[in-house]
Scaffold this motif. Structure first.
Motif, PDB file in Angstrom:
ATOM      1  N   GLY A 173     -40.175 171.349  15.375  1.00 23.13           N
ATOM      2  CA  GLY A 173     -38.876 170.811  15.007  1.00 23.13           C
ATOM      3  C   GLY A 173     -37.818 171.050  16.067  1.00 23.13           C
ATOM      4  O   GLY A 173     -38.072 171.605  17.137  1.00 23.13           O
ATOM      5  N   ASP A 174     -36.587 170.631  15.746  1.00 21.43           N
ATOM      6  CA  ASP A 174     -35.485 170.741  16.693  1.00 21.43           C
ATOM      7  C   ASP A 174     -34.860 172.131  16.709  1.00 21.43           C
ATOM      8  O   ASP A 174     -34.244 172.516  17.702  1.00 21.43           O
ATOM      9  N   ASP A 175     -34.974 172.861  15.624  1.00 19.84           N
ATOM     10  CA  ASP A 175     -34.426 174.218  15.548  1.00 19.84           C
ATOM     11  C   ASP A 175     -35.589 175.207  15.499  1.00 19.84           C
ATOM     12  O   ASP A 175     -36.015 175.659  14.442  1.00 19.84           O
TER      13      ASP A 175
ATOM     14  N   SER B  40     -29.446 166.535   5.282  1.00 20.41           N
ATOM     15  CA  SER B  40     -29.098 166.646   6.703  1.00 20.41           C
ATOM     16  C   SER B  40     -29.031 168.083   7.202  1.00 20.41           C
ATOM     17  O   SER B  40     -29.153 168.333   8.395  1.00 20.41           O
TER      18      SER B  40
ATOM     19  N   ARG C 230     -33.010 169.224   8.042  1.00 17.69           N
ATOM     20  CA  ARG C 230     -34.003 168.342   8.643  1.00 17.69           C
ATOM     21  C   ARG C 230     -34.346 168.706  10.079  1.00 17.69           C
ATOM     22  O   ARG C 230     -35.301 168.183  10.642  1.00 17.69           O
ATOM     23  N   ARG C 231     -33.589 169.629  10.685  1.00 14.50           N
ATOM     24  CA  ARG C 231     -33.879 170.031  12.062  1.00 14.50           C
ATOM     25  C   ARG C 231     -35.112 170.929  12.139  1.00 14.50           C
ATOM     26  O   ARG C 231     -35.666 171.132  13.213  1.00 14.50           O
ATOM     27  N   PHE C 232     -35.536 171.496  10.995  1.00 19.48           N
ATOM     28  CA  PHE C 232     -36.743 172.330  11.023  1.00 19.48           C
ATOM     29  C   PHE C 232     -37.647 172.138   9.819  1.00 19.48           C
ATOM     30  O   PHE C 232     -38.746 172.699   9.778  1.00 19.48           O
TER      31      PHE C 232
ATOM     32  N   HIS D 102     -28.513 161.732   7.911  1.00 20.70           N
ATOM     33  CA  HIS D 102     -29.635 161.840   8.837  1.00 20.70           C
ATOM     34  C   HIS D 102     -30.958 161.409   8.201  1.00 20.70           C
ATOM     35  O   HIS D 102     -32.004 161.536   8.831  1.00 20.70           O
TER      36      HIS D 102
END
Length: 373
Positions: A143-145, A227, A230-232, A297
Protein backbone atom coordinates in the motif's frame (compact mmCIF):
# COMPACT_ATOMS: atom_id res chain seq x y z
CA UNK A 1 47.01 -0.17 21.87
CA UNK A 2 44.79 0.04 18.83
CA UNK A 3 43.57 -3.51 19.44
CA UNK A 4 42.70 -2.62 23.03
CA UNK A 5 40.69 0.38 21.86
CA UNK A 6 38.81 -1.67 19.28
CA UNK A 7 38.17 -4.39 21.85
CA UNK A 8 36.89 -1.90 24.41
CA UNK A 9 34.67 -0.26 21.80
CA UNK A 10 33.30 -3.65 20.77
CA UNK A 11 32.48 -4.46 24.40
CA UNK A 12 30.69 -1.13 24.80
CA UNK A 13 28.65 -1.75 21.63
CA UNK A 14 27.78 -5.26 22.78
CA UNK A 15 26.75 -3.96 26.20
CA UNK A 16 24.55 -1.28 24.60
CA UNK A 17 22.90 -3.80 22.29
CA UNK A 18 22.32 -6.24 25.13
CA UNK A 19 20.89 -3.47 27.29
CA UNK A 20 18.63 -2.36 24.45
CA UNK A 21 17.53 -5.95 23.89
CA UNK A 22 16.65 -6.36 27.57
CA UNK A 23 14.82 -3.02 27.55
CA UNK A 24 12.65 -4.03 24.59
CA UNK A 25 11.45 -7.12 26.52
CA UNK A 26 10.31 -5.20 29.61
CA UNK A 27 6.57 -4.47 29.75
CA UNK A 28 5.67 -3.16 33.23
CA UNK A 29 1.98 -2.38 33.65
CA UNK A 30 0.88 0.61 35.70
CA UNK A 31 -2.31 1.19 37.66
CA UNK A 32 -5.39 2.06 35.65
CA UNK A 33 -8.86 3.20 36.69
CA UNK A 34 -11.66 2.50 34.22
CA UNK A 35 -15.21 3.83 34.07
CA UNK A 36 -17.51 0.80 33.81
CA UNK A 37 -20.79 2.71 33.64
CA UNK A 38 -23.10 2.46 30.65
CA UNK A 39 -26.49 4.01 29.92
CA UNK A 40 -29.40 2.72 27.84
CA UNK A 41 -29.62 5.42 25.15
CA UNK A 42 -32.16 3.78 22.84
CA UNK A 43 -34.73 0.99 23.14
CA UNK A 44 -37.26 0.31 20.41
CA UNK A 45 -39.99 -2.28 20.09
CA UNK A 46 -41.43 -4.62 22.69
CA UNK A 47 -39.96 -7.83 24.12
CA UNK A 48 -40.96 -10.96 22.26
CA UNK A 49 -39.59 -14.43 21.63
CA UNK A 50 -37.74 -13.37 18.45
CA UNK A 51 -34.77 -11.86 20.31
CA UNK A 52 -33.09 -8.48 20.00
CA UNK A 53 -30.24 -6.48 18.54
CA UNK A 54 -28.08 -5.00 21.30
CA UNK A 55 -25.54 -2.38 20.28
CA UNK A 56 -22.73 -1.27 22.55
CA UNK A 57 -20.94 2.04 22.01
CA UNK A 58 -18.05 1.71 24.47
CA UNK A 59 -15.95 4.60 25.71
CA UNK A 60 -12.38 3.38 25.19
CA UNK A 61 -8.86 4.75 25.61
CA UNK A 62 -5.35 3.41 24.84
CA UNK A 63 -4.91 2.25 28.44
CA UNK A 64 -7.85 -0.13 28.02
CA UNK A 65 -5.75 -2.01 25.47
CA UNK A 66 -2.65 -2.48 27.61
CA UNK A 67 -3.81 -5.99 28.48
CA UNK A 68 -6.83 -8.14 27.64
CA UNK A 69 -7.98 -8.30 31.25
CA UNK A 70 -8.69 -4.58 31.28
CA UNK A 71 -10.60 -4.62 28.02
CA UNK A 72 -12.57 -7.70 29.05
CA UNK A 73 -13.46 -6.10 32.37
CA UNK A 74 -14.95 -3.06 30.69
CA UNK A 75 -16.88 -4.86 27.96
CA UNK A 76 -18.12 -7.57 30.34
CA UNK A 77 -19.32 -4.85 32.73
CA UNK A 78 -21.38 -3.31 29.92
CA UNK A 79 -22.90 -6.68 29.04
CA UNK A 80 -23.60 -7.49 32.68
CA UNK A 81 -25.50 -4.23 33.09
CA UNK A 82 -27.46 -4.97 29.90
CA UNK A 83 -28.28 -8.43 31.25
CA UNK A 84 -29.54 -6.94 34.51
CA UNK A 85 -32.02 -4.92 32.41
CA UNK A 86 -33.27 -8.04 30.63
CA UNK A 87 -31.54 -7.22 27.34
CA UNK A 88 -29.30 -10.29 27.07
CA UNK A 89 -30.59 -13.75 26.17
CA UNK A 90 -29.93 -16.71 23.85
CA UNK A 91 -31.54 -14.85 20.91
CA UNK A 92 -29.53 -11.65 21.42
CA UNK A 93 -27.19 -10.39 18.71
CA UNK A 94 -24.63 -8.04 20.26
CA UNK A 95 -23.06 -5.51 17.88
CA UNK A 96 -19.75 -3.81 18.68
CA UNK A 97 -18.24 -0.91 16.68
CA UNK A 98 -15.76 -0.84 13.84
CA UNK A 99 -12.04 -1.08 14.66
CA UNK A 100 -12.61 -2.18 18.25
CA UNK A 101 -10.27 -5.04 17.40
CA UNK A 102 -7.83 -3.02 15.29
CA UNK A 103 -6.52 -1.14 18.34
CA UNK A 104 -5.28 -4.48 19.71
CA UNK A 105 -1.99 -3.60 18.00
CA UNK A 106 -1.32 -1.62 21.20
CA UNK A 107 -1.70 -4.61 23.52
CA UNK A 108 1.28 -5.54 25.68
CA UNK A 109 3.52 -2.55 24.97
CA UNK A 110 5.58 -0.28 27.19
CA UNK A 111 3.68 2.02 29.54
CA UNK A 112 5.08 5.10 27.79
CA UNK A 113 3.11 4.19 24.65
CA UNK A 114 -0.17 4.69 26.55
CA UNK A 115 0.98 7.92 28.20
CA UNK A 116 1.95 9.99 25.17
CA UNK A 117 -0.60 12.34 23.62
CA UNK A 118 -0.09 11.81 19.89
CA UNK A 119 -0.42 8.74 17.70
CA UNK A 120 2.89 9.45 15.98
CA UNK A 121 4.63 9.27 19.36
CA UNK A 122 2.86 6.00 20.17
CA UNK A 123 4.07 4.59 16.86
CA UNK A 124 7.62 5.61 17.71
CA UNK A 125 7.45 3.72 21.00
CA UNK A 126 6.03 0.70 19.19
CA UNK A 127 8.89 0.72 16.69
CA UNK A 128 11.62 1.26 19.29
CA UNK A 129 10.24 -1.52 21.48
CA UNK A 130 9.96 -4.05 18.63
CA UNK A 131 12.83 -3.26 16.22
CA UNK A 132 13.17 -6.68 14.61
CA UNK A 133 9.45 -7.33 14.24
CA UNK A 134 8.88 -3.86 12.85
CA UNK A 135 11.78 -4.13 10.40
CA UNK A 136 10.60 -7.46 9.04
CA UNK A 137 7.02 -6.21 8.75
CA UNK A 138 8.19 -3.11 6.90
CA UNK A 139 9.92 -5.30 4.30
CA UNK A 140 6.59 -7.06 3.60
CA UNK A 141 4.38 -3.97 3.85
CA UNK A 142 2.03 -3.03 1.00
CA UNK A 143 0.00 0.00 0.00
CA UNK A 144 0.81 3.70 0.01
CA UNK A 145 1.30 3.96 3.78
CA UNK A 146 3.87 1.25 4.45
CA UNK A 147 4.51 2.41 8.00
CA UNK A 148 0.86 2.04 9.05
CA UNK A 149 0.76 -1.33 7.27
CA UNK A 150 3.85 -2.53 9.16
CA UNK A 151 2.42 -1.57 12.56
CA UNK A 152 -0.57 -3.83 11.98
CA UNK A 153 1.27 -6.58 10.14
CA UNK A 154 3.92 -7.00 12.86
CA UNK A 155 1.25 -7.70 15.49
CA UNK A 156 -1.22 -9.59 13.26
CA UNK A 157 -0.76 -13.10 14.69
CA UNK A 158 -1.07 -11.83 18.25
CA UNK A 159 -4.03 -9.62 17.32
CA UNK A 160 -5.98 -12.49 15.75
CA UNK A 161 -5.44 -14.68 18.81
CA UNK A 162 -6.34 -11.86 21.22
CA UNK A 163 -9.43 -10.98 19.18
CA UNK A 164 -10.78 -14.52 19.33
CA UNK A 165 -9.89 -14.98 23.00
CA UNK A 166 -11.58 -11.74 24.01
CA UNK A 167 -14.68 -11.59 21.83
CA UNK A 168 -15.21 -15.32 21.45
CA UNK A 169 -14.89 -15.54 25.23
CA UNK A 170 -17.49 -12.80 25.75
CA UNK A 171 -19.93 -14.49 23.35
CA UNK A 172 -19.59 -17.76 25.26
CA UNK A 173 -19.66 -16.11 28.71
CA UNK A 174 -22.95 -14.32 28.00
CA UNK A 175 -24.47 -16.91 25.64
CA UNK A 176 -25.00 -14.49 22.73
CA UNK A 177 -24.20 -14.09 19.06
CA UNK A 178 -21.56 -11.36 18.93
CA UNK A 179 -20.62 -9.17 15.95
CA UNK A 180 -17.13 -8.23 17.10
CA UNK A 181 -16.87 -4.86 15.35
CA UNK A 182 -13.89 -5.13 13.05
CA UNK A 183 -10.17 -5.83 13.01
CA UNK A 184 -7.55 -5.13 10.33
CA UNK A 185 -5.55 -8.26 9.46
CA UNK A 186 -3.62 -9.57 6.44
CA UNK A 187 -5.70 -12.10 4.45
CA UNK A 188 -7.51 -13.58 7.50
CA UNK A 189 -9.26 -16.94 7.35
CA UNK A 190 -11.15 -19.26 9.66
CA UNK A 191 -10.25 -22.90 10.07
CA UNK A 192 -12.22 -25.21 12.38
CA UNK A 193 -13.82 -22.26 14.13
CA UNK A 194 -10.53 -20.45 14.79
CA UNK A 195 -9.47 -17.11 13.28
CA UNK A 196 -6.02 -17.00 11.70
CA UNK A 197 -3.92 -14.21 10.22
CA UNK A 198 -2.63 -14.95 6.74
CA UNK A 199 -0.18 -13.29 4.35
CA UNK A 200 -0.79 -10.59 1.81
CA UNK A 201 -2.81 -7.37 1.76
CA UNK A 202 -4.49 -5.90 4.82
CA UNK A 203 -8.30 -6.00 5.01
CA UNK A 204 -10.78 -4.52 7.45
CA UNK A 205 -12.79 -7.53 8.64
CA UNK A 206 -15.81 -8.15 10.82
CA UNK A 207 -16.06 -11.51 12.56
CA UNK A 208 -19.18 -13.01 14.14
CA UNK A 209 -18.89 -15.33 17.12
CA UNK A 210 -21.52 -17.88 18.10
CA UNK A 211 -22.57 -18.49 21.69
CA UNK A 212 -20.03 -21.33 21.92
CA UNK A 213 -17.17 -18.89 21.25
CA UNK A 214 -16.45 -20.22 17.76
CA UNK A 215 -16.41 -18.11 14.60
CA UNK A 216 -19.48 -18.25 12.38
CA UNK A 217 -18.56 -18.45 8.71
CA UNK A 218 -15.57 -16.58 7.34
CA UNK A 219 -14.45 -12.99 8.08
CA UNK A 220 -16.60 -10.39 6.34
CA UNK A 221 -14.24 -8.02 4.54
CA UNK A 222 -15.15 -4.37 4.16
CA UNK A 223 -16.09 -3.93 0.51
CA UNK A 224 -15.38 -0.22 0.05
CA UNK A 225 -13.05 1.29 2.70
CA UNK A 226 -13.44 5.01 3.14
CA UNK A 227 -10.87 7.65 2.30
CA UNK A 228 -9.11 7.62 5.69
CA UNK A 229 -7.79 4.07 5.47
CA UNK A 230 -7.52 3.26 1.77
CA UNK A 231 -3.79 4.08 1.78
CA UNK A 232 -3.08 0.78 3.55
CA UNK A 233 -6.33 -1.24 3.60
CA UNK A 234 -7.42 -3.00 0.41
CA UNK A 235 -11.02 -3.07 -0.81
CA UNK A 236 -12.67 -6.42 -0.16
CA UNK A 237 -15.10 -6.33 -3.09
CA UNK A 238 -13.49 -9.44 -4.55
CA UNK A 239 -14.93 -11.34 -1.57
CA UNK A 240 -18.71 -11.85 -1.36
CA UNK A 241 -21.05 -10.55 1.28
CA UNK A 242 -22.54 -13.44 3.18
CA UNK A 243 -25.50 -14.02 5.47
CA UNK A 244 -25.26 -16.11 8.64
CA UNK A 245 -27.95 -18.15 10.38
CA UNK A 246 -28.36 -17.08 14.03
CA UNK A 247 -30.98 -17.77 16.74
CA UNK A 248 -32.39 -14.26 16.08
CA UNK A 249 -32.61 -14.60 12.31
CA UNK A 250 -30.47 -14.36 9.21
CA UNK A 251 -27.69 -11.85 9.86
CA UNK A 252 -25.67 -9.75 7.45
CA UNK A 253 -22.81 -7.39 8.34
CA UNK A 254 -21.91 -4.18 6.49
CA UNK A 255 -18.69 -2.67 7.82
CA UNK A 256 -18.73 1.11 8.15
CA UNK A 257 -19.15 2.90 4.82
CA UNK A 258 -20.32 -0.33 3.15
CA UNK A 259 -23.75 0.61 4.55
CA UNK A 260 -23.89 3.58 2.12
CA UNK A 261 -24.15 1.49 -1.07
CA UNK A 262 -27.54 0.12 -2.28
CA UNK A 263 -25.90 -2.73 -4.17
CA UNK A 264 -24.72 -4.22 -0.89
CA UNK A 265 -28.27 -4.37 0.45
CA UNK A 266 -29.42 -6.05 -2.75
CA UNK A 267 -26.73 -8.72 -2.38
CA UNK A 268 -27.83 -9.39 1.19
CA UNK A 269 -31.52 -9.40 0.23
CA UNK A 270 -30.78 -12.07 -2.38
CA UNK A 271 -29.70 -14.26 0.54
CA UNK A 272 -32.90 -13.57 2.54
CA UNK A 273 -31.22 -11.37 5.14
CA UNK A 274 -33.41 -10.31 8.09
CA UNK A 275 -31.13 -8.28 10.39
CA UNK A 276 -28.13 -6.15 9.45
CA UNK A 277 -25.33 -5.06 11.78
CA UNK A 278 -23.25 -1.99 10.89
CA UNK A 279 -20.10 -1.60 13.00
CA UNK A 280 -18.87 1.93 12.28
CA UNK A 281 -16.21 4.47 13.18
CA UNK A 282 -16.15 8.22 12.52
CA UNK A 283 -13.00 10.06 13.55
CA UNK A 284 -12.77 13.64 14.73
CA UNK A 285 -14.37 15.34 17.70
CA UNK A 286 -17.58 17.04 16.61
CA UNK A 287 -17.46 15.44 13.17
CA UNK A 288 -20.95 13.92 13.53
CA UNK A 289 -22.46 17.42 13.26
CA UNK A 290 -19.95 18.65 10.67
CA UNK A 291 -20.55 18.57 6.88
CA UNK A 292 -20.41 15.05 5.46
CA UNK A 293 -16.99 14.33 3.99
CA UNK A 294 -18.17 11.78 1.47
CA UNK A 295 -15.92 9.04 0.13
CA UNK A 296 -13.96 10.93 -2.49
CA UNK A 297 -11.23 8.32 -2.94
CA UNK A 298 -13.64 5.42 -3.56
CA UNK A 299 -14.72 5.03 -7.23
CA UNK A 300 -18.07 3.57 -6.15
CA UNK A 301 -18.92 6.88 -4.44
CA UNK A 302 -20.10 8.35 -7.76
CA UNK A 303 -23.22 6.17 -7.41
CA UNK A 304 -24.24 7.69 -4.06
CA UNK A 305 -27.32 9.96 -4.01
CA UNK A 306 -25.55 12.53 -1.80
CA UNK A 307 -22.59 14.78 -2.50
CA UNK A 308 -20.02 15.79 0.10
CA UNK A 309 -21.12 18.81 2.11
CA UNK A 310 -24.83 18.59 1.26
CA UNK A 311 -25.81 17.41 4.75
CA UNK A 312 -24.00 16.78 8.00
CA UNK A 313 -22.30 13.48 8.82
CA UNK A 314 -25.12 12.10 10.95
CA UNK A 315 -27.80 12.94 8.39
CA UNK A 316 -25.73 11.38 5.63
CA UNK A 317 -25.36 8.04 7.42
CA UNK A 318 -29.09 7.77 8.10
CA UNK A 319 -30.20 8.95 4.65
CA UNK A 320 -27.85 6.61 2.82
CA UNK A 321 -28.94 3.64 4.91
CA UNK A 322 -32.64 4.36 4.32
CA UNK A 323 -31.99 4.86 0.60
CA UNK A 324 -30.36 1.46 0.20
CA UNK A 325 -32.05 -0.69 2.84
CA UNK A 326 -34.56 -3.22 1.54
CA UNK A 327 -37.95 -3.92 3.10
CA UNK A 328 -38.45 -6.36 5.97
CA UNK A 329 -34.99 -5.84 7.43
CA UNK A 330 -33.87 -4.30 10.71
CA UNK A 331 -30.52 -2.48 10.84
CA UNK A 332 -28.48 -1.39 13.84
CA UNK A 333 -25.46 0.88 13.45
CA UNK A 334 -23.03 1.53 16.33
CA UNK A 335 -19.99 3.79 16.53
CA UNK A 336 -16.71 3.53 18.41
CA UNK A 337 -16.29 6.29 20.96
CA UNK A 338 -13.41 7.44 23.13
CA UNK A 339 -10.01 9.02 22.58
CA UNK A 340 -7.07 7.21 20.97
CA UNK A 341 -4.26 9.70 21.44
CA UNK A 342 -5.40 12.70 19.34
CA UNK A 343 -7.87 10.54 17.36
CA UNK A 344 -11.37 10.96 18.79
CA UNK A 345 -14.23 8.63 17.96
CA UNK A 346 -17.57 10.29 17.26
CA UNK A 347 -20.97 9.22 16.02
CA UNK A 348 -24.43 8.44 17.35
CA UNK A 349 -25.81 4.96 16.86
CA UNK A 350 -29.21 4.39 15.30
CA UNK A 351 -31.78 1.78 14.32
CA UNK A 352 -33.33 1.76 10.85
CA UNK A 353 -36.56 -0.11 10.26
CA UNK A 354 -39.63 0.29 8.02
CA UNK A 355 -38.17 3.42 6.41
CA UNK A 356 -37.57 5.17 9.71
CA UNK A 357 -34.39 5.81 11.70
CA UNK A 358 -34.29 6.12 15.48
CA UNK A 359 -31.17 7.68 16.98
CA UNK A 360 -29.72 7.10 20.42
CA UNK A 361 -29.86 9.98 22.85
CA UNK A 362 -26.60 11.93 22.91
CA UNK A 363 -25.54 10.93 26.41
CA UNK A 364 -21.94 11.24 27.59
CA UNK A 365 -20.15 8.01 28.42
CA UNK A 366 -20.78 4.50 27.11
CA UNK A 367 -24.16 3.73 25.54
CA UNK A 368 -26.45 0.75 24.94
CA UNK A 369 -28.85 0.61 21.99
CA UNK A 370 -31.58 -2.03 21.92
CA UNK A 371 -34.00 -3.10 19.21
CA UNK A 372 -36.50 -5.87 19.92
CA UNK A 373 -37.13 -8.03 16.85
Amino acid sequence: MQRLLFGALALVVIAILCGYGLWTEQRPAGHYLSDLRVELALSEGVPADKGNLLGIEPLLYPGDYQDLTRLHRKLAAYLEQARSQGLVGPRTIVVLPEHIGTWLWARGEKKELYQVTRLQEAWQWLELSNPLRYGLALLNAEGDDRRADAHLRMKATQMAADYQQLFGGLAKEFGVTLVAGSIVLPEPYVEQGVLHSGHGALYNNSVVFASNGKVLGQPQRQQYPDSEVRRFIRSGDAYPLHVLETPAGRLGVLVGSDSWYPANYQRLAAQAVQVIAVPAFVSGKGSWAAPWRGNRHQPMAVSLPLKAGEVDEGQAWQQLVRHGQTADTTLLSVFLRGQFWEVAGDGLGFVSRDGQAFSASAQPGARLLNQWL
